[in-house]
Design a protein around this motif. Structure first.
Motif, PDB file in Angstrom:
ATOM      1  N   UNK A   1      -4.775  -6.488  16.910  1.00  0.00           N
ATOM      2  CA  UNK A   1      -4.792  -5.245  16.138  1.00  0.00           C
ATOM      3  C   UNK A   1      -5.393  -4.097  16.951  1.00  0.00           C
ATOM      4  N   UNK A   2      -6.469  -4.394  17.657  1.00  0.00           N
ATOM      5  CA  UNK A   2      -7.136  -3.342  18.439  1.00  0.00           C
ATOM      6  C   UNK A   2      -6.210  -2.794  19.513  1.00  0.00           C
TER       7      UNK A   2
ATOM      8  N   UNK B   1     -11.838   1.958  12.602  1.00  0.00           N
ATOM      9  CA  UNK B   1     -11.804   2.269  14.036  1.00  0.00           C
ATOM     10  C   UNK B   1     -12.902   1.555  14.825  1.00  0.00           C
ATOM     11  N   UNK B   2     -12.559   1.243  16.068  1.00  0.00           N
ATOM     12  CA  UNK B   2     -13.515   0.716  17.034  1.00  0.00           C
ATOM     13  C   UNK B   2     -13.577   1.670  18.223  1.00  0.00           C
ATOM     14  N   UNK B   3     -14.666   1.655  18.995  1.00  0.00           N
ATOM     15  CA  UNK B   3     -14.739   2.507  20.190  1.00  0.00           C
ATOM     16  C   UNK B   3     -13.625   2.181  21.175  1.00  0.00           C
ATOM     17  N   UNK B   4     -13.212   3.164  21.932  1.00  0.00           N
ATOM     18  CA  UNK B   4     -12.211   2.945  22.971  1.00  0.00           C
ATOM     19  C   UNK B   4     -12.809   2.134  24.114  1.00  0.00           C
ATOM     20  N   UNK B   5     -11.933   1.487  24.876  1.00  0.00           N
ATOM     21  CA  UNK B   5     -12.353   0.823  26.096  1.00  0.00           C
ATOM     22  C   UNK B   5     -12.768  -0.627  25.955  1.00  0.00           C
ATOM     23  N   UNK B   6     -12.661  -1.200  24.769  1.00  0.00           N
ATOM     24  CA  UNK B   6     -12.992  -2.610  24.605  1.00  0.00           C
ATOM     25  C   UNK B   6     -11.884  -3.477  25.198  1.00  0.00           C
TER      26      UNK B   6
ATOM     27  N   UNK C   1     -17.786  -8.178  23.437  1.00  0.00           N
ATOM     28  CA  UNK C   1     -18.732  -8.238  22.330  1.00  0.00           C
ATOM     29  C   UNK C   1     -18.635  -6.936  21.550  1.00  0.00           C
ATOM     30  N   UNK C   2     -18.550  -7.046  20.246  1.00  0.00           N
ATOM     31  CA  UNK C   2     -18.430  -5.859  19.410  1.00  0.00           C
ATOM     32  C   UNK C   2     -19.769  -5.119  19.344  1.00  0.00           C
ATOM     33  N   UNK C   3     -19.730  -3.796  19.181  1.00  0.00           N
ATOM     34  CA  UNK C   3     -20.986  -3.036  19.094  1.00  0.00           C
ATOM     35  C   UNK C   3     -21.892  -3.535  17.967  1.00  0.00           C
ATOM     36  N   UNK C   4     -21.289  -4.020  16.905  1.00  0.00           N
ATOM     37  CA  UNK C   4     -22.035  -4.618  15.797  1.00  0.00           C
ATOM     38  C   UNK C   4     -21.116  -5.614  15.100  1.00  0.00           C
ATOM     39  N   UNK C   5     -21.693  -6.512  14.329  1.00  0.00           N
ATOM     40  CA  UNK C   5     -20.874  -7.482  13.605  1.00  0.00           C
ATOM     41  C   UNK C   5     -19.914  -6.763  12.671  1.00  0.00           C
ATOM     42  N   UNK C   6     -18.720  -7.325  12.531  1.00  0.00           N
ATOM     43  CA  UNK C   6     -17.721  -6.744  11.632  1.00  0.00           C
ATOM     44  C   UNK C   6     -17.315  -7.780  10.569  1.00  0.00           C
ATOM     45  N   UNK C   7     -17.300  -7.347   9.338  1.00  0.00           N
ATOM     46  CA  UNK C   7     -16.835  -8.153   8.215  1.00  0.00           C
ATOM     47  C   UNK C   7     -15.395  -7.765   7.949  1.00  0.00           C
TER      48      UNK C   7
END
Length: 293
Positions: free
Chosen positions: A123-124, A134-139, A144-150
Motif C-alpha cells: 500500500x505504501x 499517510x506515512x512519511x516519504x522515504x520509507x 521501522x515505522x516512526x510509531x506503532x500503527x493500528x
C-alpha cells in the motif's frame, strides 16, 4: 506425535472448522479448540500438513495468554480433563487443544504494525499511506515505522480480510469500542515487542481477535504465534529487502515458483519445504516462549 489433519470426535457438536482449527461445542459454555497441522497459504489450505504445527501454535498461545492476562482477560479456561466428554482423546489432543470460554466474537482483525512489510509495504509503495493514513516519504521495505500503527481489518472466514480505516472501524463497532480495541492492541504489542527484543527477535506485526465473554472485552483465538505474527531475526535485519521470518515463508516462497493460480486445490509440498517450515515454527516456540516439544 502423529500428524493431525482433521479433528474428528463422533457425537461432539462441531462449532466451527477453520483453516487450521477445528472447534467443538462442549455444551457447558466452553469450546474445545483443536489446532490441526493444516497449513494455508494465500488463503488456500494445502494438502500437505506441517508436523507438530498445531501443538506449537497451542503451546505458544497458552504461554502468551498467561503472560498477558494482566493486560486484558482471555478466553482460556482450565482443561478440567475429567469433565470432558468421553469422545475427547486428551492423550492425543492435549498438546494441541485449549478449552476456552464461548463468547461473542467481534468480526474485526486488530492488526498492529511496528515495521513496514507485506500488504502494508504494498500500500505504501502505491499511495504513501498505511491503512489509508499517510506515512512519511522515504520509507523502504522492512523499515521501522516512526510509531506503532493500528490497522484493523474486517474478518472474512472464507477469504481475504478487508482492510479498513480506523474511522470505518468506529462506524462498524462504535467509537468507544474502537478506541478500546486500539488501546489494548497497542499495549499487547508493546509488551510482546519488549520481550522479543530482549531475545534478539523483532516483532514486525501481529493480529489479534477479541470478543465479549460475560460482557467483558476478551482476547480470543490465538496470540503471538508464527501464524498470526511476523517474527524476524534482529541480527540480520536491514532495510530495503524482505526479511527471513519464523513462519511459513518457505512455503510461500516455494509456491511462488510454481505455475499455480492460488486457488483451490493447492499443490503438495516437498519434504524439504515441510521440514524447514517445521524447524522455523519450533525455533520460534523455543526462543520466544521456551516451549520444547
Amino acid at each position: 506425535m502423529p500428524t493431525l489433519t482433521s479433528a474428528v470426535a463422533e457425537g461432539l457438536t462441531v462449532f466451527r472448522r477453520g483453516k487450521v482449527r477445528d472447534t467443538f461445542d462442549l455444551g457447558d459454555g466452553t469450546l474445545l479448540m483443536v489446532a490441526t497441522d493444516r497449513i494455508s497459504a494465500f488463503d488456500v489450505v494445502l494438502p500437505t500438513p506441517i508436523p507438530d504445527k498445531g501443538s506449537i501454535l497451542t503451546q505458544m498461545s497458552r504461554w502468551w495468554f498467561d503472560n498477558t492476562k494482566n493486560i486484558v482477560p482471555n478466553h482460556l479456561r482450565p482443561d478440567d480433563v475429567a469433565s470432558l466428554p468421553v469422545q475427547v482423546d486428551w492423550d492425543a489432543w492435549g498438546l494441541r487443544s485449549m478449552r476456552v470460554a464461548r463468547g461473542e466474537r467481534i468480526d474485526i482483525e486488530c492488526v498492529v504494525r511496528g515495521y513496514l512489510a507485506g500488504s502494508g509495504w504494498k500500500e505504501y509503495r502505491q499511495s504513501g499511506t498505511l491503512a489509508g493514513e499517510p506515512l512519511p516519504a522515504g520509507l523502504q521495505n522492512s523499515s521501522r515505522l516512526p510509531s506503532l500503527r493500528f490497522t484493523p481489518a474486517r474478518k472474512n472466514d472464507e477469504g481475504h480480510d478487508e482492510n479498513i480505516s480506523r474511522a470505518q472501524l468506529a462506524g462498524a463497532v462504535g467509537a468507544d469500542l474502537a478506541q478500546r480495541l486500539e488501546e489494548v492492541s497497542l499495549r499487547l504489542f508493546e509488551h510482546a515487542s519488549r520481550h522479543c527484543e530482549s531475545l534478539g527477535i523483532i516483532l514486525c506485526d501481529t493480529k489479534f481477535e477479541f470478543g465479549f465473554v460475560d460482557g467483558e472485552l476478551t482476547l480470543i483465538d490465538e496470540v503471538f504465534t508464527p501464524d498470526s505474527s511476523r517474527f524476524w531475526e534482529a541480527s540480520t535485519w536491514r532495510e530495503g529487502v524482505d526479511q527471513p521470518s519464523f513462519d511459513k515463508q518457505f512455503v510461500r516462497d516455494y509456491l511462488e515458483t510454481l505455475d499455480w493460480d492460488k486457488t483451490p486445490p493447492g499443490p503438495e509440498l516437498p519434504t524439504g519445504v515441510v521440514e524447514r517450515t517445521r524447524q522455523k515454527y519450533l525455533e520460534a516456540a523455543q526462543r520466544i516462549c521456551g516451549v520444547m516439544l
